[in-house]
Design a protein around this motif. Sequence first.
Motif, PDB file in Angstrom:
ATOM      1  N   ILE A 191     -84.303  72.955  37.757  1.00 23.33           N
ATOM      2  CA  ILE A 191     -83.670  72.607  38.892  1.00 23.33           C
ATOM      3  C   ILE A 191     -84.031  71.133  38.826  1.00 23.33           C
ATOM      4  O   ILE A 191     -84.169  70.294  39.306  1.00 23.33           O
ATOM      5  N   ALA A 194     -84.996  70.020  43.881  1.00 18.47           N
ATOM      6  CA  ALA A 194     -86.178  70.714  44.910  1.00 18.47           C
ATOM      7  C   ALA A 194     -85.802  71.307  46.399  1.00 18.47           C
ATOM      8  O   ALA A 194     -85.265  69.539  46.913  1.00 18.47           O
ATOM      9  N   ASN A 255     -82.676  74.722  44.409  1.00 20.25           N
ATOM     10  CA  ASN A 255     -82.923  76.408  44.121  1.00 20.25           C
ATOM     11  C   ASN A 255     -82.463  76.755  44.967  1.00 20.25           C
ATOM     12  O   ASN A 255     -81.896  77.112  46.094  1.00 20.25           O
ATOM     13  N   ASP A 256     -83.118  78.408  44.269  1.00 21.75           N
ATOM     14  CA  ASP A 256     -82.456  79.486  45.241  1.00 21.75           C
ATOM     15  C   ASP A 256     -83.401  79.813  46.504  1.00 21.75           C
ATOM     16  O   ASP A 256     -84.290  78.855  46.807  1.00 21.75           O
ATOM     17  N   GLN A 266     -91.574  73.202  48.049  1.00 21.93           N
ATOM     18  CA  GLN A 266     -91.124  72.056  47.341  1.00 21.93           C
ATOM     19  C   GLN A 266     -91.393  71.275  46.178  1.00 21.93           C
ATOM     20  O   GLN A 266     -90.887  70.676  45.570  1.00 21.93           O
ATOM     21  N   MET A 269     -92.811  72.743  43.178  1.00 21.60           N
ATOM     22  CA  MET A 269     -91.936  72.301  42.309  1.00 21.60           C
ATOM     23  C   MET A 269     -91.572  70.903  41.746  1.00 21.60           C
ATOM     24  O   MET A 269     -91.506  70.714  40.299  1.00 21.60           O
ATOM     25  N   LYS A 274     -90.551  71.932  37.867  1.00 18.38           N
ATOM     26  CA  LYS A 274     -89.504  73.257  37.776  1.00 18.38           C
ATOM     27  C   LYS A 274     -88.378  72.730  37.888  1.00 18.38           C
ATOM     28  O   LYS A 274     -87.615  73.197  38.308  1.00 18.38           O
ATOM     29  N   ALA A 275     -89.014  71.220  39.259  1.00 15.88           N
ATOM     30  CA  ALA A 275     -87.470  70.693  39.597  1.00 15.88           C
ATOM     31  C   ALA A 275     -87.748  69.082  38.930  1.00 15.88           C
ATOM     32  O   ALA A 275     -88.651  68.569  38.911  1.00 15.88           O
TER      33      ALA A 275
END
Length: 429
Positions: A191, A194, A255-256, A266, A269, A274-275
């Motif tokens: 990502i 986030a 993100n989705d 948030q 992530m 992840k972000a």
Amino acid sequence: MKSIKTFTSMCCLTVTAVALSACSTAGPGATGADTAGAASQVLTLAAAGQGPAKAAVEAFEKANPGVTVQTTFTEDDASYQQQIRTQLSSGTAPDVFRMWPGGGNTMAVRDLGADGMLLDLSGESWAGGLSPDLRAVTSDPNGKIVAVPVTIGAIGAVWNDQALRKSGLSTPTTWPQVLAFCKAAKEKNVIAFALGLKSSWVTQLVPYALTASLVYGPNPGFAQQQKDGTASFATSPWKQALEQYLQMRDAGCFNDSPNGVGYDEQMQMLAQGKALGVVHVLSAVASALTYAPQGTTFSMTPFPATDNADATYLPVSVGIVYGVNAKAKNPALAKKFMQFLASPEGQALYATASGSSPALNSPSFQADALQQPVLEAVKSGRSTLYPDQAWPNPKVQQEHLTSIQELFNGTIDVPTVLARMDKAFASTK
């Protein structure tokens, strides 16, 4: 609206350090006057965000043996604002509580001051040295100082340094580079930014970052022009800013399902890589660190909105302020805590713990990779105030927050958001 170009002098303001004298405590079995003395050693405090406030409280208690600070922390800003407002109305609010500078929401200095809910602090030693910029965001409508400024914050692109390095991508400095960055991140199955719109206060951060360069940097007088009736959200580059927000959504920058993701998720992530980044207030790093593996570091760059990197402005403002309940049960101890927050030691401690810069003079504070870009933006004249601090009532921000969530759901369009904000701006109730 006034640019924050004078923050350089603000940051160099000399504030008299206040000695924190030790206090005695009542012994076992104390009664009568001794019991009253023990009660005078208890301070109640509430804050949105635990880490920095907890650090300040522990330092204050250490400097004042016998003093106990009873704390209440709420991580969600919206819940906190509603909670303290309700307590103030019912007479159950704590002695000291965190507020927001200037105006713009129901827990902002001017709004609480207008309702007579804050103790006058104009006579305190630190209050006399406040610069005009600081006085403007810590005074009630009658010009009384009712808050102590604690930090200077900013809204920018906050990066997980290790995740960014692993991705091999470079931070964007122009708007086209933002979209290219998002595309490249998506190709790497990570990502780019986030986003947690379930926490409504987060919805405003990307627009504030974009409008710094599109609206308030090029035209510092925009908010005043709105008040004079010669400008509006709908007919300004605010429209471009919100369209770019949607462009980021549609380009897969986030993100989705951002409306289903909260602030804590948030930050997780971002912290866990992840972000690669978030567009956020710098103080959010304190939360991210609680989820991050040991050794994780964060940095910040101004978030671009145009094709010209030299035209990027950074939203910079007094971030955290504290005030005293007008009906505080222990006003003397509350004022003493205010003195601690205004001292060089208190300023450095709170700023460091919150990932911010101190609002008042603090020689021991050392700027890091998060704060140095803030100081550089201020020094170069590339900074603006947060928009809501010049808005005439809390309704504008409230409308903005809820409308962005609807915008991301696809139930309303950009012109509708701006029309609602213009209506709220014109409201006198």
